[in-house]
Design an enzyme around this catalytic site. Structure first.
Site, PDB file in Angstrom:
ATOM      1  N   PRO A 221       0.777  -1.201   0.187  1.00 22.49           N
ATOM      2  CA  PRO A 221       0.068   0.069   0.128  1.00 22.49           C
ATOM      3  C   PRO A 221       0.774   1.247   0.093  1.00 22.49           C
ATOM      4  O   PRO A 221       0.222   2.317   0.033  1.00 22.49           O
ATOM      5  CB  PRO A 221      -0.814  -0.252   1.323  1.00 22.49           C
ATOM      6  N   GLY A 222       2.150   1.204   0.218  1.00 29.49           N
ATOM      7  CA  GLY A 222       2.733   2.396  -0.016  1.00 29.49           C
ATOM      8  C   GLY A 222       3.862   2.974   1.127  1.00 29.49           C
ATOM      9  O   GLY A 222       4.377   3.779   1.044  1.00 29.49           O
ATOM     10  N   GLY A 223       4.235   1.811   2.056  1.00 28.93           N
ATOM     11  CA  GLY A 223       5.286   1.922   2.845  1.00 28.93           C
ATOM     12  C   GLY A 223       6.578   2.428   2.593  1.00 28.93           C
ATOM     13  O   GLY A 223       7.273   3.364   3.053  1.00 28.93           O
ATOM     14  N   ASP A 239       2.501  -1.400  -9.137  1.00 29.41           N
ATOM     15  CA  ASP A 239       1.490  -2.405  -8.358  1.00 29.41           C
ATOM     16  C   ASP A 239       0.122  -2.611  -9.005  1.00 29.41           C
ATOM     17  O   ASP A 239      -0.414  -1.433  -9.120  1.00 29.41           O
ATOM     18  CB  ASP A 239       1.620  -2.211  -6.776  1.00 29.41           C
ATOM     19  N   ASP A 259       2.895  -4.800 -14.159  1.00 30.77           N
ATOM     20  CA  ASP A 259       3.492  -6.110 -13.588  1.00 30.77           C
ATOM     21  C   ASP A 259       5.192  -5.362 -13.323  1.00 30.77           C
ATOM     22  O   ASP A 259       5.799  -4.866 -14.437  1.00 30.77           O
ATOM     23  CB  ASP A 259       3.604  -7.146 -14.675  1.00 30.77           C
ATOM     24  N   ASP A 276      10.335  -4.376  -3.460  1.00 32.09           N
ATOM     25  CA  ASP A 276       9.715  -5.286  -2.376  1.00 32.09           C
ATOM     26  C   ASP A 276       8.731  -6.304  -2.564  1.00 32.09           C
ATOM     27  O   ASP A 276       8.049  -6.727  -2.046  1.00 32.09           O
ATOM     28  CB  ASP A 276       9.309  -4.298  -1.085  1.00 32.09           C
ATOM     29  N   LYS A 305      13.355 -12.171  -0.683  1.00 29.77           N
ATOM     30  CA  LYS A 305      12.595 -13.201   0.344  1.00 29.77           C
ATOM     31  C   LYS A 305      13.526 -14.505   0.333  1.00 29.77           C
ATOM     32  O   LYS A 305      13.739 -15.014  -0.771  1.00 29.77           O
ATOM     33  CB  LYS A 305      11.390 -13.441  -0.262  1.00 29.77           C
TER      34      LYS A 305
HETATM   35  C1  SAM Z   1       5.533  -7.017   0.728  1.00 31.16           C
HETATM   36  S1  SAM Z   1       4.035  -6.131  -0.448  1.00 31.16           S
HETATM   37  C2  SAM Z   1       5.000  -4.437  -0.414  1.00 31.16           C
HETATM   38  C3  SAM Z   1       5.060  -3.730   0.746  1.00 31.16           C
HETATM   39  C4  SAM Z   1       5.153  -2.109   0.516  1.00 31.16           C
HETATM   40  N1  SAM Z   1       6.772  -2.321   0.146  1.00 31.16           N
HETATM   41  C5  SAM Z   1       4.943  -1.393   1.468  1.00 31.16           C
HETATM   42  O1  SAM Z   1       5.907  -1.115   2.120  1.00 31.16           O
HETATM   43  O2  SAM Z   1       3.741  -1.013   1.509  1.00 31.16           O
HETATM   44  C6  SAM Z   1       4.438  -6.718  -1.744  1.00 31.16           C
HETATM   45  C7  SAM Z   1       3.757  -6.190  -2.913  1.00 31.16           C
HETATM   46  O3  SAM Z   1       4.187  -6.565  -4.403  1.00 31.16           O
HETATM   47  C8  SAM Z   1       3.224  -6.635  -5.182  1.00 31.16           C
HETATM   48  N2  SAM Z   1       3.645  -7.416  -6.276  1.00 31.16           N
HETATM   49  C9  SAM Z   1       3.958  -8.647  -6.334  1.00 31.16           C
HETATM   50  N3  SAM Z   1       4.401  -9.437  -7.375  1.00 31.16           N
HETATM   51  C10 SAM Z   1       4.289  -8.066  -8.465  1.00 31.16           C
HETATM   52  C11 SAM Z   1       4.369  -7.977  -9.758  1.00 31.16           C
HETATM   53  N4  SAM Z   1       4.926  -8.785 -10.508  1.00 31.16           N
HETATM   54  N5  SAM Z   1       4.155  -6.660 -10.127  1.00 31.16           N
HETATM   55  C12 SAM Z   1       3.915  -5.697  -9.329  1.00 31.16           C
HETATM   56  N6  SAM Z   1       3.660  -5.886  -8.078  1.00 31.16           N
HETATM   57  C13 SAM Z   1       3.771  -6.884  -7.324  1.00 31.16           C
HETATM   58  C14 SAM Z   1       2.003  -7.170  -4.390  1.00 31.16           C
HETATM   59  O4  SAM Z   1       0.829  -6.679  -5.147  1.00 31.16           O
HETATM   60  C15 SAM Z   1       2.209  -6.560  -3.125  1.00 31.16           C
HETATM   61  O5  SAM Z   1       1.639  -5.173  -3.054  1.00 31.16           O
END
Ligand code: SAM
EC number: 2.1.1.186
Length: 366
Positions: A221-223, A239, A259, A276, A305
């Site tokens: 969500p944007g952290g 995202d 993507d 992330d 990860k």
């Molecule tokens: C761990 S969360 C990120 C949290 C973010 N860094 C924060 O601080 O709020 C992982 C995010 O990666 C996105 N995500 C995963 N695979 C993706 C892709 N191939 N393209 C775009 N976003 C992706 C997911 O939708 C999710 O919102």
């Protein structure tokens, strides 16, 4: 005793051990690790008489991935008399040179944390006693060793020291960051900690400043975006999920529903690439390398990860691949990797081109 002690995230003792075995051998220091699962620390017992001290000076702490702190342990004091824990500690430190700081610590486990209040209170009379004994001073503290006491129980403590030019500056190796009330997710602290750990504060006004453009892959969500926005940057947040409204209202964020593995910026004006996304480490590593290969960013911060097993080997494999890919490019790439306090089953990696950075710091690139 001739031991080196490392603090770590509980559950990552085997990773610390694998890493230390690997890196100590490269310095021709041999020994073995004593591990207790989930204890939050690892002891490396050296065979050579002076090796613990040699490693504490020469094994670059900044390059250790899984260790939060590194120190030489000289004494293990057990069955301390609870009415006088100070005398045996003074005796143990009698051979120490004068220290500039005292840290009374515990491992980062729930069990040990019950000792935190005791440690805080105990440090007051102990500090006074050490000053009186001439073992602790307020002068030239940056050049003197740090005295560590790691309490494992209220009657059991490891006594040791670290070098200020080769240790973590933080108590227990943990930076205390306050969660910003208006940040959209707790993940925000991961990127904030990464900036503190990897980017020298005196360079923040060049490397983490308004006027720079950033791309955040897997932003919702944007952290992480929050950390870039609060430093005045313009951010492209990639995202398919929803971004926090509060961030969109700043006018500094462009949300691209795409993507993250496919997205490419139209212009080559991105300074920071942060990522992330929860994906296989090799896929993320390859993606980041491709941005540098295409000259699309100047610095990158990304999380890998980790799998359940052989995590150190997996990390090394990915870092080796990254080194190899970047070695073919023009530039002098620096790769730093660390499991930060706010990281869980993951590590954070930082990449930049030292030559470009030097030019930027000297003002020849705006
Ligand atoms: C761990 S969360 C990120 C949290 C973010 N860094 C924060 O601080 O709020 C992982 C995010 O990666 C996105 N995500 C995963 N695979 C993706 C892709 N191939 N393209 C775009 N976003 C992706 C997911 O939708 C999710 O919102």
């Amino acid at each position: 005793m001739n031991h080196l002690l490392f603090y770590c995230r509980p559950g990552f003792e085997k990773e610390v051990a694998a890493e230390i075995q690997d890196k100590a051998v490269a310095l021709e220091c041999f020994g073995f690790c004593r591990i207790k699962d989930n204890s939050g620390y690892v002891i490396f017992e050296c065979y050579g008489a002076e090796d613990a001290d040699k490693l504490a000076r020469r094994l670059p702490f900044r390059e250790l991935i899984f260790a939060r702190q590194m120190l030489v342990v000289t004494h293990e004091l057990q069955e301390l008399d609870l009415a006088d824990r100070i005398t045996p500690i003074l005796e143990a430190t009698a051979g120490y040179s004068v220290c500039g700081e005292l840290r009374v610590e515990t491992p980062d486990t729930n069990e040990a944390k019950e000792l935190t209040t005791f440690c805080r209170k105990f440090s007051v009379p102990l500090r006074q006693a050490l000053r009186q004994a001439g073992k602790l001073t307020r002068e030239e503290t940056h050049r003197r060793p740090v005295l560590h006491l790691l309490f494992l129980a209220n009657d059991k403590v490891l006594v040791g020291y670290s070098y200020t030019n080769n240790n973590s500056v933080f108590h227990m190796g943990i930076p205390r960051l306050k969660f910003p009330a208006d940040a959209p997710s707790r993940s925000t602290l991961k990127l904030e900690e990464a900036f503190h750990v990897f980017v020298p504060q005196e360079q923040w006004d060049v490397r983490l400043t308004s006027g720079l453009n950033a791309v955040d892959l897997g932003a919702c969500p944007g952290g992480w975006t929050y950390q870039l926005v609060r430093r005045g940057m313009m951010v492209t947040a990639v995202d398919n999920g929803p971004m926090a409204e509060s961030l969109m209202e700043t006018g500094q964020v462009k949300h691209v529903r795409d993507d993250g593995f496919r997205y490419r910026p139209a212009k080559k004006n991105t300074y920071w690439l942060v990522c992330d996304m929860v994906e296989k480490p090799a896929r993320v590593t390859h993606l980041i390398a491709s941005w540098f290969q295409d000259g699309l960013c100047q610095e990158a911060m990304f999380n890998l990860k980790l799998p359940m097993k052989r995590r150190y080997q997996e990390v090394e494999h990915n870092l080796d691949m990254l080194r190899e890919w970047l070695s073919g490019l023009e530039g002098e790439f620096v790769i730093q990797a660390k499991q930060l306090y706010h990281d869980r089953e993951e590590i954070t990696v930082h990449v930049f081109d030292q030559r470009q950075l030097t030019r930027r710091l000297s003002g020849s690139i705006q």
